[in-house]
Enzyme design. Structure first.
Site, PDB file in Angstrom:
ATOM      1  N   PRO A 126     -13.349 -10.850 -12.634  1.00  8.10           N
ATOM      2  CA  PRO A 126     -14.437  -9.959 -13.047  1.00  8.10           C
ATOM      3  C   PRO A 126     -14.909  -9.089 -11.888  1.00  8.10           C
ATOM      4  O   PRO A 126     -15.004  -9.554 -10.749  1.00  8.10           O
ATOM      5  CB  PRO A 126     -15.537 -10.942 -13.483  1.00  8.10           C
ATOM      6  CG  PRO A 126     -14.794 -12.150 -13.925  1.00  8.10           C
ATOM      7  CD  PRO A 126     -13.592 -12.246 -13.009  1.00  8.10           C
ATOM      8  N   CYS A 127     -15.191  -7.827 -12.192  1.00  6.69           N
ATOM      9  CA  CYS A 127     -15.387  -6.842 -11.129  1.00  6.69           C
ATOM     10  C   CYS A 127     -16.845  -6.611 -10.751  1.00  6.69           C
ATOM     11  O   CYS A 127     -17.126  -5.851  -9.827  1.00  6.69           O
ATOM     12  CB  CYS A 127     -14.775  -5.504 -11.548  1.00  6.69           C
ATOM     13  SG  CYS A 127     -15.592  -4.760 -12.997  1.00  6.69           S
ATOM     14  N   GLN A 128     -17.812  -7.247 -11.430  1.00  6.22           N
ATOM     15  CA  GLN A 128     -19.213  -6.927 -11.188  1.00  6.22           C
ATOM     16  C   GLN A 128     -19.617  -7.096  -9.723  1.00  6.22           C
ATOM     17  O   GLN A 128     -20.411  -6.333  -9.184  1.00  6.22           O
ATOM     18  CB  GLN A 128     -20.119  -7.788 -12.069  1.00  6.22           C
ATOM     19  CG  GLN A 128     -20.002  -7.512 -13.553  1.00  6.22           C
ATOM     20  CD  GLN A 128     -18.954  -8.388 -14.206  1.00  6.22           C
ATOM     21  OE1 GLN A 128     -18.035  -8.868 -13.566  1.00  6.22           O
ATOM     22  NE2 GLN A 128     -19.103  -8.612 -15.506  1.00  6.22           N
TER      23      GLN A 128
END
Length: 427
Positions: A126-128
């Site tokens: 996940p890139c958050q």
């Protein structure tokens, strides 16, 4: 030496980690690869992966009757799975990759892979934690967020299975995200991958330079075992001879709150780009062409936003709105919070997961429809095939779940180009 060109007839096998809805995986499947396992934490996305696997299995048997019966609402999800998988298992592991789950996931993977040699691992955490937007909204700038270290678990799969290659995809913000002491997470990744015996090369790839109707930049890391260089699969630039209108213009006209998640007939002739892209289902139908409802105030704003672009080619700033239409107190930032997806440009702005929250940043360019994009229109910009169905955890159609999965995905046709370059250049 491993020869991918000769193995392609036997379908080289790969696993997809942090798989999401499977945009990356779908691209590799289209290029002739075989995904033996997908690992995904989100239950809705995991069901999407299962449904897509059911599609490919039924298609391989030459009979998609059950699949399209499901998309028409005539079959339940468990009935579709029963026809596709029988008493066998599917490829999806619905679990969070982390210290507590790793042993269990490995056991399941071992059973699926058996004695076969794993050729490739793909995926991206996940890139958050790495994204510029995520850091801007976080008081701690995402420093200390545990998602910063998910690459460590990705590396554990490399350590255990020793694939010939791996692909690690993420946002461009990965290049600047840093630990408290200033160390880049990116440098930590490269060091770890090198310790495991992999050479790594990377590039920032702009999707719109490769035939995708969307401005989307991502960093792609490619690793191969041993000390090597010059192995990154260089993608061909694709001349832009299409517009956003060519990607979404054939879909039926809708007003806000109308449409359906199940099968919808395409009433207009598709563009040349759509025909050549291979995204059409072959049945003249698609799914998830369902527009979200909007309040009257937002619909009035949408008309102003679209009019200004269509008549003047200009974006509307929030501060330009009449006071009666303004509800946000912040007048200094996010002034483009209402934005039209311009039909007359070769690429839209980036489709992100926030589209699940509201559609104000993704307004349809036709004022006669006066609404935001449907999930299918967003999926077209992400180059998902029209017969690709987005699931929810409950089994009931969820527009929010569909939007989130679409916004988090890798464009399918971009993934396919990367996969085909493996076949061309890596032997």
């Amino acid at each position: 030496m491993f020869d991918l060109k000769t193995k392609i007839s036997n379908k080289p096998i790969f696993i997809d980690l942090f798989a999401g809805a499977g945009g990356l995986s779908e691209g590799f499947v289209r290029a002739g690869f075989d995904p033996v396992v997908h690992v995904e934490a989100d239950p809705g996305a995991a069901y999407t992966l299962r449904t897509r696997e059911a599609f490919h299995l039924l298609k391989g048997r030459g009979d998609l009757t059950a699949y399209f019966a499901y998309l028409s609402g005539q079959l339940k999800r468990n009935e579709l799975y029963s026809q596709a998988f029988g008493t066998g298992s599917n490829s999806v592991i619905n679990d969070t990759i982390g210290a507590e789950s790793l042993s269990k996931i490995f056991d399941l993977l071992d059973a699926r892979i058996g004695t076969r040699r794993l050729d490739l691992i793909v995926g991206g955490p996940p890139c958050q934690a790495y994204s510029l937007v995520g850091r801007a909204r976080s008081e701690q700038k995402m420093v200390g967020d545990q998602r910063n270290y998910l690459f460590v678990y990705y590396a554990e799969f490399l350590r255990r299975y020793r694939p010939n290659f791996f692909i690690f995809e993420n946002v461009v913000g990965l290049l600047t995200a840093r630990e408290v002491d200033g160390t880049r997470y990116f440098d930590m990744m490269l060091t770890l991958f090198k310790e495991l015996g992999y050479s790594v090369e990377y590039q920032v790839i702009a999707a719109d330079e490769h035939g995708i109707p969307q401005k989307r930049k991502r960093i792609i890391l490619v690793g191969t075992r041993g000390r090597k260089c010059g192995f990154f699969p260089e993608l061909d630039k694709v001349p832009t001879d299409f517009l956003v209108e060519d990607a979404i213009g054939d879909l039926p006209s809708l007003r806000a709150g109308k449409g359906a998640p199940y099968i919808t007939s395409l009433e207009k002739p598709p563009s040349r780009w759509l025909v050549q892209s291979g995204l059409l289902s072959g049945t003249g139908c698609t799914t998830w062409h369902e527009a979200r409802p909007h309040n009257p105030r937002d619909l009035r704003i949408f008309k102003k936003v679209v009019n200004k672009w269509n008549k003047k080619g200009e974006r509307l700033s929030y501060n330009d709105l009449p006071e009666v239409l303004k509800t946000h107190s912040n007048r200094n930032s996010f002034l483009d919070r209402f934005k039209v997806v311009a039909a007359d440009l070769p690429a839209s702005h980036t489709v992100v997961a926030h589209i699940a929250k509201d559609g104000n940043y993704y307004i349809h360019p036709d004022n006669a429809q006066n609404r935001s994009l449907t999930p299918r229109e967003a999926a077209r910009l992400q180059t998902f095939p029209d017969d690709f169905y987005f699931e929810s955890a409950s089994g009931k159609p969820s527009r929010t779940s569909a939007f989130k999965q679409i916004g988090n995905a890798v464009p399918v046709l971009l993934a396919e180009q990367i996969a085909r370059k493996f076949v061309e250049n890596w032997s």
